[in-house]
Scaffold this motif. Structure first.
Motif, short mmCIF file in Angstrom:
data_model
loop_
_atom_site.label_atom_id
_atom_site.label_comp_id
_atom_site.label_asym_id
_atom_site.label_seq_id
_atom_site.Cartn_x
_atom_site.Cartn_y
_atom_site.Cartn_z
N MET A 1 -16.25 3.46 4.77
CA MET A 1 -17.47 4.17 5.10
C MET A 1 -17.83 5.11 3.95
O MET A 1 -17.00 5.44 3.11
CB MET A 1 -17.28 4.98 6.39
N LYS A 2 -19.08 5.56 3.93
CA LYS A 2 -19.52 6.47 2.87
C LYS A 2 -18.80 7.81 2.91
O LYS A 2 -18.69 8.48 1.89
CB LYS A 2 -21.03 6.66 2.93
N ASP A 3 -18.27 8.17 4.09
CA ASP A 3 -17.51 9.43 4.17
C ASP A 3 -16.06 9.26 3.75
O ASP A 3 -15.27 10.19 3.83
CB ASP A 3 -17.59 10.03 5.57
N GLY A 4 -15.68 8.05 3.28
CA GLY A 4 -14.34 7.79 2.79
C GLY A 4 -13.38 7.21 3.82
O GLY A 4 -12.31 6.73 3.46
N LYS A 5 -13.73 7.25 5.10
CA LYS A 5 -12.86 6.68 6.13
C LYS A 5 -12.82 5.17 5.98
O LYS A 5 -13.80 4.54 5.60
CB LYS A 5 -13.36 7.06 7.52
N THR A 6 -11.65 4.60 6.28
CA THR A 6 -11.50 3.15 6.21
C THR A 6 -11.16 2.62 7.59
O THR A 6 -10.51 3.30 8.40
CB THR A 6 -10.41 2.74 5.21
N HIS A 7 -11.61 1.40 7.85
CA HIS A 7 -11.35 0.74 9.13
C HIS A 7 -11.01 -0.72 8.86
O HIS A 7 -11.52 -1.31 7.91
CB HIS A 7 -12.59 0.78 10.03
N VAL A 8 -10.18 -1.27 9.69
CA VAL A 8 -9.94 -2.71 9.68
C VAL A 8 -10.48 -3.24 11.00
O VAL A 8 -9.98 -2.90 12.07
CB VAL A 8 -8.45 -3.05 9.52
N ALA A 9 -11.53 -4.03 10.91
CA ALA A 9 -12.16 -4.61 12.09
C ALA A 9 -11.69 -6.04 12.24
O ALA A 9 -11.56 -6.77 11.26
CB ALA A 9 -13.68 -4.57 11.94
N THR A 10 -11.45 -6.45 13.48
CA THR A 10 -11.03 -7.82 13.77
C THR A 10 -12.14 -8.52 14.54
O THR A 10 -12.56 -8.06 15.60
CB THR A 10 -9.73 -7.82 14.60
#
Length: 160
Positions: free
Chosen positions: A72-81
């Motif tokens: 994300m632009k705020d630096g948070k990362t996610h792994v979506a399945t």
């Protein structure tokens, strides 16, 4: 129940006799075929229309069980399945959130027969009685604004 507890509890009311609905949703009619919209989804450059995403990658594309890595632009990362994938019709994905909550998103396409397609994006957060409601309450305006803005940006992109 009053105050903050009442707001958190009531942030997800389901009217009596109705099936539970998605927490946040937006639908828009787009002058493009489902195939054209699916092509844009499948490029996995969602940052072109989702203004909250910096980068996205998925080695296997939009396929059942495939993972997408989102920054994300705020630096948070996610792994979506990805799950419930039906090409040119719909797909869902889930992404774990801190505290044991789970983001659940569905993108669906409904061909209207007039050269237009209804695009519906829905989001929900599951996390039990406390965590899920807290996430929904804290992010309610931000998520709806993002859905509205990003779905409109998708419309603009696919109609070019």
């Amino acid at each position: 129940m009053t105050g903050l507890a009442a707001i958190m509890w009531n942030s997800r009311l389901v009217p009596p006799g109705c099936a539970e609905m998605a927490w946040k949703s937006v639908s828009i009619v787009v002058s493009a075929s489902p195939q054209r919209i699916w092509q844009v989804y499948s490029q996995l450059t969602w940052q072109d229309w989702d203004l909250d995403i910096r980068t996205m990658s998925a080695a296997s594309g939009i396929r059942e069980g495939a993972a997408a890595h989102i920054t994300m632009k705020d630096g948070k990362t996610h792994v979506a399945t990805f799950k419930s994938v039906s090409e040119n019709e719909r797909f869902s994905y889930t992404a774990p959130l801190p505290g044991g909550a789970l983001l659940q998103a569905t993108h669906s396409l409904e061909q209207l027969g007039t050269g237009a397609t209804r695009v519906t994006h829905t989001f929900d957060i599951d996390g039990g009685v406390l965590i899920g409601r807290l996430y929904r309450w804290l992010t309610r305006d931000y998520v709806q604004h993002g859905l509205d803005t990003n779905t409109a940006a998708l419309k603009e992109l696919v109609e070019q």
